[in-house]
Design a protein around this motif. Sequence first.
Motif, PDB file in Angstrom:
ATOM      1  N   SER A 179       0.829  -1.204   0.000  1.00 36.01           N
ATOM      2  CA  SER A 179       0.000   0.000   0.000  1.00 36.01           C
ATOM      3  C   SER A 179       0.866   1.257   0.000  1.00 36.01           C
ATOM      4  O   SER A 179       0.587   2.228  -0.710  1.00 36.01           O
ATOM      5  CB  SER A 179      -0.928  -0.006   1.213  1.00 36.01           C
ATOM      6  N   ALA A 180       1.961   1.215   0.775  1.00 31.43           N
ATOM      7  CA  ALA A 180       2.857   2.365   0.840  1.00 31.43           C
ATOM      8  C   ALA A 180       3.521   2.632  -0.502  1.00 31.43           C
ATOM      9  O   ALA A 180       3.787   3.790  -0.869  1.00 31.43           O
ATOM     10  CB  ALA A 180       3.918   2.136   1.914  1.00 31.43           C
ATOM     11  N   ALA A 181       3.773   1.565  -1.273  1.00 31.71           N
ATOM     12  CA  ALA A 181       4.439   1.731  -2.563  1.00 31.71           C
ATOM     13  C   ALA A 181       3.562   2.465  -3.572  1.00 31.71           C
ATOM     14  O   ALA A 181       4.060   3.199  -4.431  1.00 31.71           O
ATOM     15  CB  ALA A 181       4.848   0.365  -3.111  1.00 31.71           C
ATOM     16  N   SER A 182       2.242   2.283  -3.486  1.00 31.82           N
ATOM     17  CA  SER A 182       1.337   2.948  -4.427  1.00 31.82           C
ATOM     18  C   SER A 182       0.793   4.264  -3.893  1.00 31.82           C
ATOM     19  O   SER A 182       0.098   4.996  -4.614  1.00 31.82           O
ATOM     20  CB  SER A 182       0.170   2.021  -4.780  1.00 31.82           C
ATOM     21  N   GLU A 183       1.104   4.603  -2.657  1.00 28.21           N
ATOM     22  CA  GLU A 183       0.586   5.817  -2.046  1.00 28.21           C
ATOM     23  C   GLU A 183       1.030   7.095  -2.775  1.00 28.21           C
ATOM     24  O   GLU A 183       0.214   8.011  -2.969  1.00 28.21           O
ATOM     25  CB  GLU A 183       0.992   5.870  -0.573  1.00 28.21           C
ATOM     26  N   PRO A 184       2.286   7.216  -3.216  1.00 28.13           N
ATOM     27  CA  PRO A 184       2.667   8.451  -3.930  1.00 28.13           C
ATOM     28  C   PRO A 184       1.827   8.701  -5.180  1.00 28.13           C
ATOM     29  O   PRO A 184       1.462   9.855  -5.456  1.00 28.13           O
ATOM     30  CB  PRO A 184       4.140   8.201  -4.282  1.00 28.13           C
ATOM     31  N   LEU A 185       1.529   7.652  -5.934  1.00 25.94           N
ATOM     32  CA  LEU A 185       0.699   7.821  -7.125  1.00 25.94           C
ATOM     33  C   LEU A 185      -0.704   8.280  -6.749  1.00 25.94           C
ATOM     34  O   LEU A 185      -1.262   9.200  -7.359  1.00 25.94           O
ATOM     35  CB  LEU A 185       0.635   6.513  -7.909  1.00 25.94           C
ATOM     36  N   LEU A 186      -1.284   7.657  -5.717  1.00 26.33           N
ATOM     37  CA  LEU A 186      -2.630   8.042  -5.290  1.00 26.33           C
ATOM     38  C   LEU A 186      -2.659   9.495  -4.820  1.00 26.33           C
ATOM     39  O   LEU A 186      -3.569  10.258  -5.173  1.00 26.33           O
ATOM     40  CB  LEU A 186      -3.105   7.108  -4.175  1.00 26.33           C
ATOM     41  N   LYS A 187      -1.658   9.891  -4.050  1.00 23.95           N
ATOM     42  CA  LYS A 187      -1.625  11.269  -3.545  1.00 23.95           C
ATOM     43  C   LYS A 187      -1.510  12.283  -4.684  1.00 23.95           C
ATOM     44  O   LYS A 187      -2.162  13.334  -4.648  1.00 23.95           O
ATOM     45  CB  LYS A 187      -0.460  11.436  -2.560  1.00 23.95           C
ATOM     46  N   SER A 188      -0.705  11.941  -5.677  1.00 22.23           N
ATOM     47  CA  SER A 188      -0.542  12.892  -6.782  1.00 22.23           C
ATOM     48  C   SER A 188      -1.833  13.047  -7.576  1.00 22.23           C
ATOM     49  O   SER A 188      -2.185  14.165  -7.991  1.00 22.23           O
ATOM     50  CB  SER A 188       0.601  12.436  -7.696  1.00 22.23           C
ATOM     51  N   ILE A 189      -2.550  11.961  -7.786  1.00 18.43           N
ATOM     52  CA  ILE A 189      -3.818  12.022  -8.515  1.00 18.43           C
ATOM     53  C   ILE A 189      -4.848  12.822  -7.727  1.00 18.43           C
ATOM     54  O   ILE A 189      -5.535  13.712  -8.272  1.00 18.43           O
ATOM     55  CB  ILE A 189      -4.338  10.610  -8.799  1.00 18.43           C
ATOM     56  N   MET A 190      -4.950  12.513  -6.434  1.00 21.25           N
ATOM     57  CA  MET A 190      -5.948  13.192  -5.610  1.00 21.25           C
ATOM     58  C   MET A 190      -5.627  14.672  -5.427  1.00 21.25           C
ATOM     59  O   MET A 190      -6.526  15.514  -5.322  1.00 21.25           O
ATOM     60  CB  MET A 190      -6.067  12.491  -4.264  1.00 21.25           C
ATOM     61  N   ALA A 191      -4.339  15.014  -5.387  1.00 22.46           N
ATOM     62  CA  ALA A 191      -3.967  16.422  -5.286  1.00 22.46           C
ATOM     63  C   ALA A 191      -4.354  17.166  -6.556  1.00 22.46           C
ATOM     64  O   ALA A 191      -4.782  18.336  -6.517  1.00 22.46           O
ATOM     65  CB  ALA A 191      -2.469  16.546  -5.038  1.00 22.46           C
ATOM     66  N   GLU A 192      -4.246  16.498  -7.695  1.00 19.97           N
ATOM     67  CA  GLU A 192      -4.561  17.117  -8.979  1.00 19.97           C
ATOM     68  C   GLU A 192      -6.054  17.398  -9.123  1.00 19.97           C
ATOM     69  O   GLU A 192      -6.452  18.325  -9.839  1.00 19.97           O
ATOM     70  CB  GLU A 192      -4.078  16.203 -10.108  1.00 19.97           C
ATOM     71  N   ILE A 193      -6.884  16.625  -8.446  1.00 20.44           N
ATOM     72  CA  ILE A 193      -8.336  16.831  -8.558  1.00 20.44           C
ATOM     73  C   ILE A 193      -8.932  17.336  -7.248  1.00 20.44           C
ATOM     74  O   ILE A 193     -10.136  17.223  -7.019  1.00 20.44           O
ATOM     75  CB  ILE A 193      -9.048  15.530  -8.993  1.00 20.44           C
TER      76      ILE A 193
END
Length: 735
Positions: A179-193
């Motif tokens: 989960s920690a490995a995919s967290e940066p991608l999720l944060k970047s997407i959610m920050a963008e929207i």
Amino acid sequence: MLAESWLTALLAAAIPCVAARPDPDLWRRAMTVAGDTKACGLSDPAPTVKAPKTNPWAPISPEDAAAVWDYVHSPDVGLNLTAPANATQTDNYVYFVETLQTNKSQVLPYIDGDRPIPDKYARVVIFEGGKEVPVSQEYMVGPLPIDSKTSIQKLDYIFNGGSGGAVPYNARYYDGKRSAASEPLLKSIMAEIADITLELFDGVYYGSGDNRTNITPGSPTPVSFDGTQAYRNIMFRYPGLATYLAPIDLFVLLDVTGTDASKYFLKGIVTNSRFFPTVADLRKAYEAGELKSEFPQTRNTDWGLLNYKPEMGVRDLEDRLAPQSIELGGKRYKLDTEQQYVEFMGWSFYMSFSRTLGIQFFDIRFKGERVLYELSLQEAAAQYAGYQPKAANTALCIFEADSGYPLARHRTGASNDYGFSRLASVKGSALHTRAVATVGNYDYLFDYAFHVDGSLEITVRASGYLQSSPYYKNQSRFGPRIQQGTQGSYHDHILTFKADFDIVDTQNSLQVTELVTVNQTQPWYPELGSFAQMELNTTLMQTEQQFNWAPNGQAMYSVISSNLTNAWGEKRGYRLIPGRSNIHLSVHDSPWSRKQSTFLKSSLAVTRQHDAEVFANSWQNINLPEAPQHDFAKFFDGEGVDDEDLVVWFNLGMHHFTRAEDIPVTLYTEAVSSIVFAPQNFNDRAQEGDLRNRRWIATDAKTGKLEYEDYGIALPTCKVELEEPTLKISEWTTV
């Protein structure tokens, strides 16, 4: 799909089975006792008993578990392990250590004979993300305790999927490292929207450690179909104690295949029942005013809490204490706590506990004769209906209690020749072994009731928060609206159990007695001609198979001894009796439960016992619906089951037709399923003749004289008066 299964979730959360009760000393301080306190037996501990033999199924000791941990981390073993606290998904680290269940073929010569107790082994799961081909691998370490004879080898023999104890990296359990490995991608997407989610849902996500974050992500299972790929379907909820009841209409789908997080990417975003492949597509619809919440979710979820709500109205006399069960006269069961062995009214059994299976029972006997070698839970799963990505794929205590009805009762009226009428009543009770497992959104209550007549009842109840969905009125086919913005998604709860019957010995058969209708004539009724009559058609199952309860209950299924009969020449056995809500999985060809859940798709199954077929499922099957690590379907290979060592697999569960009354939580009263194993010619007569807890009353019809016999079992000579309850929540303990 299968929502997070009980076994998998228990592994992840490591939540103990607990039951709350008041501290005994506080309970005693809260009551006044007049008379002989000892006669009441309220403070008496359970009598002790010495188990016939050392428990061969007992879990390994904490000391052995620690020694195994040290052993596998030794450089000499060569596993190149990293401490879990310091590990990432690309390291090798231990996920858990537990007991490897001892093979039945090794136990029987010990428990029934004079062979030495079998060696104990540990089961070790290691996530090997640091290998060239990363896998999750199971090992066996033993014999224990650790000494010069101890070795480590791959644990392959209990899995039949083709790869033994190995599971591809993409299909391994999705733990915190992944989960920690995919967290940066999720944060970047959610920050963008963030501007979109703030306006639509009053929510933003910048990561769990960011103070600006005010919505919570959650991921369902499976995360893979066959181990060749991995994905996360992330839904969002409002945080709080009732977060499961506060979903918002936002889903982010990520491809997380492999160990290289730089290659992870967005598959799409779902909201308003629409799929947007990119952030740009979502923003275009947002700016066009096409996105809105038809039924906005509420952040205040006080309605989802189990606290007292006076606004619902007051019931007359509700301020009085409800009836309580008290073991007057003292406990009637005996314990050997060291060996986890119990005796009660002719019953005896050993217990064990597994991190993956929970409570297990072994060597269950009635009056010294074995009925079951093993009774254990194998899997607890839920499959949901719905249109959103999430909804579509998603301690123990022992006590004796009154049955609530007499075991037997009958009144015989007086006759001219015999001037007494008689009334007899035999008290019914059962020893309950009960555990509650809190797993995510549900509290599963498991109850095993050993009745004094020799029958055994297994009951499962479910209570807790629905795994709900955002409500849209055009999706009512998946469940009703249960709150302002919440839909209760229909789902199945299925719990699979293993019952390894040994009716006295291991030579058993499964007898099917069907109630059939035939046309016949009877010479003493010539005027009726040919007419319909009921008959019994009795057969024996010949081969391993899955099957369902007969329609209208017009068949009886009994595990019988192949060779032993009772005094009347009838084969001795135990009958399987369906209780409440004996169901199986509704959907048989879902892509989320296609091949790894074969055991869920019938009410019953019978197989021949094998040491390599000890489990119906693998805890890692959840992410392998197309290529299971352990395939229950492979059990059915045409082997005969007549006059063999048999295992019966059965499902309990409920079709959860959700309703407004599931708020705040589902109620135990209707979310319940059960089965009974009852003697079927196992004895020569009903097992109540040796019970002194009965009353025999004779009345002379002419004189009215009453003769009363209590067989020396009178009520204790004490008086108990409970004071007004003053206990605080903080004074309650858990056991």
